[in-house]
Structures are given as structure tokens and as C-alpha cells.
Design a protein around this motif. Structure first.
Motif, short mmCIF file in Angstrom:
data_model
loop_
_atom_site.label_atom_id
_atom_site.label_comp_id
_atom_site.label_asym_id
_atom_site.label_seq_id
_atom_site.Cartn_x
_atom_site.Cartn_y
_atom_site.Cartn_z
N ASP A 42 6.00 -19.12 -14.89
CA ASP A 42 5.99 -17.86 -15.47
C ASP A 42 5.37 -16.85 -14.20
O ASP A 42 5.08 -17.31 -13.27
N GLU A 74 3.54 -16.32 -25.07
CA GLU A 74 3.92 -17.35 -26.17
C GLU A 74 5.32 -17.17 -26.47
O GLU A 74 6.13 -17.99 -27.07
N LYS A 77 8.32 -19.46 -25.51
CA LYS A 77 8.47 -20.68 -26.07
C LYS A 77 9.65 -20.81 -27.15
O LYS A 77 9.36 -21.21 -28.42
N GLY A 106 0.11 -23.88 -21.34
CA GLY A 106 0.59 -24.63 -22.42
C GLY A 106 2.24 -24.07 -22.71
O GLY A 106 2.97 -24.84 -23.26
N THR A 130 -1.93 -25.17 -15.13
CA THR A 130 -2.90 -24.07 -14.28
C THR A 130 -3.65 -23.39 -15.34
O THR A 130 -4.36 -22.38 -14.68
N THR A 131 -3.68 -23.75 -16.63
CA THR A 131 -4.83 -23.20 -17.20
C THR A 131 -5.47 -24.13 -17.69
O THR A 131 -5.27 -25.43 -17.62
N LYS A 143 3.24 -34.17 -26.58
CA LYS A 143 3.73 -33.35 -27.53
C LYS A 143 4.39 -32.10 -26.89
O LYS A 143 3.79 -31.45 -26.10
N LYS A 152 4.94 -21.57 -35.68
CA LYS A 152 4.97 -22.23 -34.18
C LYS A 152 5.22 -23.70 -34.21
O LYS A 152 5.16 -24.53 -35.19
N THR A 173 -7.97 -18.29 -10.38
CA THR A 173 -7.36 -16.90 -10.86
C THR A 173 -7.40 -16.85 -12.12
O THR A 173 -6.57 -15.59 -12.60
#
Ligand code: NAD
Ligand code: ZN
Length: 378
Positions: A42, A74, A77, A106, A130-131, A143, A152, A173
């Protein structure tokens, strides 16, 4: 370097260390050498240079690296992005022997995983979380999902990655609130399966942050817990449902807030409300709420509770009606028995909705036994 092997049908390693991106070629050589690789990420992740670093690190051993950069959030997605990404792969003539890399949190991981699961009936993918949240939770276990306007994660597949590279340096960061969102899932692991981990979080001198010396060990512990659960119940039929502690209410809160409340904070809200529900209904005998409340406050994870007061109760239960955990007229909820131990309990949905109504009524009337961050007496 820490390594956790997830021994599913095609086993894969989760590598956890500093400075992994720079050496990605060495860590991925067996999977990407001579292949076409599409890195999906992203805009935020790209803006911090991680996309460029990864591309530079691996381009020499591949037959070509393509990149695909989405806005963050979000909302990405989505079915629209899923179709667009499939189209992009087809336009670039990706074959089943090529590879996709999910570089991000995610959201990117779930979207890429589902795309990989279904493009040409399955193409290899690699997770580079990266989170903190994606490192300890979403990148491991296979999943994958996209959201629908109705709810969701309603469309997805179980599809395991071929490797997970968790470069701890990327967490530096992360904004504080995003790091804290990851801590919500961390606290979840402690609550459901690991009292020692929870104790480690409760007793530490200063809250965990991206520079904490024990971060790698904590990430590894969470990945091990997730691995153990996934190995026992890959397809979410029993034990794996434990990982949904706080998520029934959490997803409903996220959805009712139109995703203004993040996943981590939705889960934190769900965990504390589920805990209070269990106490109120006599489903747990121990009085854990106060210490749990304090821990969640250390990571500023309950600040949004005042917002939840304004949501329509009907909106929350409507969101749950679509929750995939509701099977037939029943719902399976996860209730804490003690710190480090939870249990699954299946009950009629109407009974659960009654419990929830009582909690929400207490919340609206400021009668919950919770101290919010700003209210704490010094
Ligand atoms: N598949 C699973 O098992 C599973 C488990 C838990 C959560 N999830 C899903 O994961 C999603 C939440 O993941 P998330 O919290 O990582 O959200 P996210 O992917 O939206 O990332 C959060 C924010 O952090 C930014 N970001 C990412 N890496 C960064 C970095 N290194 N530095 C600075 N900013 C960075 C992103 O651009 C984004 O704005 C939800 O969609 C949830 O449903 C899936
Ligand atoms: Zn979650």
C-alpha cells in the motif's frame, strides 16, 4: 534469527529478525529464483521505502519484479480490488509457477492471500508483514479474505503462504496507534492460551514498543501459539475459533463504525465487553476485569468505547447476523475462564443477543465496571 516452522501439508517457515528485507534474496532464493514476482503493497508502506528496498534486494535473482500499489485502509479489501488484481496478473501473463509477495499489514496480506488462492486455482505467495498485527496474526495460518458491503471477511479461502518474512525493523515507522492495535491481538493470545505471556505484558516496566529488546521473542511466541492452534485445527472447526476471542463484538463494532474503529481496537472493545458479559452472566467465576482493563489502558485500547455508546444496538446485532461464526440459530463465543485460559461456548443467538443488549445498555448508561484511560485517577 528466530524461525518457526508451520508443518501443514506444505510446511513453511516464519523468519523473524532485524534487517530481513535487505537480505530478502538469500531468504527467498529457493522460492523466487528465475521467476516473475509481483509485489503488492500500500501507499504508506511504499512511502517508507520498504517497497523499493525489497525490489532492489530481489530483482537480481528473479526474471522480473512487478509492483502493485494500493491506497491504504480496510476499504481496499474489496471485491473490486480482488478482480482488478486478478486482471493485472492475467495481463502480465503470470503463470502458476510465478509468485506474489504481500508486503504490508493485514489488509494487503488478506487481499493478496485470497488472490493467490484463486488465481489459476492457486499460485505461490509470500507474506512480508509490516505491522505488528500482521506479523503475529494475519500473515500466519492461511486465512485469506476480502470484505463485502454486508460484512467483513465474508469471502475467502484457507490458503497457506510459502514463507513469512517478518522484518522487525519495519515496525519502527508504525504510528503509535497502529502498533497498539497489534498489542490488542498480543493481549488476546495471552488471554486465551498463555498466562505467562500475559504476565510478561502486565509486569513489564514500560509498555512494549517497536524498540523493545524483547519484541522479537514476543513475536516469536505469538507465532508459535498461532502455529500450534493452526496445526491442531487448520480449518477453524474447533480450537482455532479460540483466536476469535473478542472478535464477534469486535467485527460488529468495526462495521458499525464504518471501519473508523480499527481492527485492533474493535477486538479490544470486544474482549473487554465479552469479559464483562461473562462475569455478569455468571459464565466466569473469576473477577479479572480490573487487571484486564488496566492492561488494555496501557496500550490506549479502550479510548473508542465512548464512540460505541452512540451506535445503534440494532446495527451491532445486524452486523453479527452476517458473522460467519453464527451457525444456524447458534453462536459460538469465547469466554475467559482465567488469565491464559478461555473456553468455547455455543448458545442460541437470541440468548447471546440478550446478553449483549444488557452490556450495551450498561455501556450507554455509564454503568460498566471499566475505567477509561482519561478517567484514571493518578
Ligand atoms: N487472516 C487473518 O488470520 C487475520 C487475522 C487478524 C487480522 N486480519 C485482518 O488484518 C487487517 C488488519 O491488519 P492491520 O492492522 O495490519 O491493518 P492494515 O493493513 O490496514 O495496516 C494498518 C496501517 O498501517 C500502515 N502500515 C503498514 N505497515 C507500516 C509500516 N511498517 N510503517 C508505517 N505504516 C505502516 C498501513 O498502510 C495502514 O495504514 C484486517 O482487515 C483484519 O481483518 C486477518
Ligand atoms: Zn483479529
Amino acid at each position: 534469527m528466530e524461525k518457526v516452522t508451520v508443518a501443514v501439508e506444505t510446511p513453511y517457515d516464519v523468519l523473524i529478525d532485524h534487517d530481513l528485507l535487505k537480505h530478502a534474496a538469500a531468504h527467498l532464493e529457493d522460492l523466487i529464483q528465475g521467476k516473475k514476482v509481483l509485489i503488492v503493497t500500500d501507499e504508506n508502506v511504499a512511502s517508507f521505502g520498504y517497497l523499493g528496498n525489497l525490489q532492489e534486494a530481489i530483482v537480481g535473482i528473479t526474471s522480473g519484479v512487478d509492483t502493485y500499489v494500493l491506497p491504504a485502509g480496510e476499504a481496499q479489501k474489496s471485491a473490486e480490488n480482488y478482480v482488478a488484481l486478478q486482471g493485472h496478473l492475467a495481463t502480465l501473463n503470470y503463470s502458476r509457477s510465478d509468485v506474489i509477495i504481500a508486503l504490508g499489514g493485514g489488509v494487503i496480506g488478506d487481499l493478496v492471500g485470497f488472490t493467490a488462492a484463486t488465481y489459476l486455482r492457486g499460485i505461490d505467495y509470500i507474506q512480508i508483514p509490516t505491522t505488528l498485527l500482521s506479523a503475529i496474526d494475519s500473515s500466519v495460518g492461511g486465512k485469506t479474505a476480502i470484505d463485502l458491503p454486508q460484512g467483513k471477511n465474508l469471502v475467502g479461502a484457507f490458503y497457506q503462504p510459502r514463507r513469512v518474512l517478518c522484518d522487525l525493523d519495519t515496525f519502527q515507522t508504525l504510528g503509535e496507534t497502529i502498533f497498539e492495535d497489534g498489542c490488542a491481538e498480543l493481549i488476546k493470545y495471552g488471554m486465551i492460551l498463555d498466562g505467562d505471556l500475559l504476565g510478561q505484558l502486565m509486569d513489564r516496566e514500560s509498555p512494549l514498543n517497536a524498540l523493545s529488546g524483547d519484541l522479537g521473542a514476543i513475536v516469536k511466541r505469538c507465532v508459535e501459539i498461532k502455529r500450534d492452534v493452526v496445526l491442531e485445527d487448520e480449518h477453524d472447526l474447533g480450537l482455532r475459533q479460540m483466536l476469535n476471542f473478542g472478535h464477534t463484538i469486535g467485527h460488529a463494532v468495526e462495521q458499525a463504525s464504518h471501519y473508523k474503529v480499527s481492527h485492533g481496537r474493535g477486538v479490544a472493545t470486544g474482549m473487554i465487553l465479552t469479559q464483562i458479559m461473562a462475569e455478569k452472566e455468571g459464565l466466569t467465576e473469576l473477577f479479572l476485569t480490573e487487571r484486564f482493563n488496566k492492561l488494555l489502558n496501557q496500550y490506549h485500547l479502550l479510548n473508542q468505547l465512548n464512540l460505541v455508546k452512540d451506535y445503534d444496538f440494532e446495527d451491532l446485532t445486524a452486523a453479527m447476523t452476517n458473522d460467519k461464526k453464527r451457525r444456524g440459530g447458534e453462536i459460538t463465543e469465547i469466554f475467559p475462564d482465567s488469565f491464559g485460559k478461555c473456553r468455547l461456548e455455543t448458545m442460541p443467538f437470541d440468548q447471546y443477543a440478550g446478553y449483549l443488549a444488557a452490556i450495551i445498555a450498561d455501556l450507554k448508561a455509564d454503568k460498566l465496571p471499566i475505567v477509561l484511560d482519561g478517567d484514571e485517577v493518578a
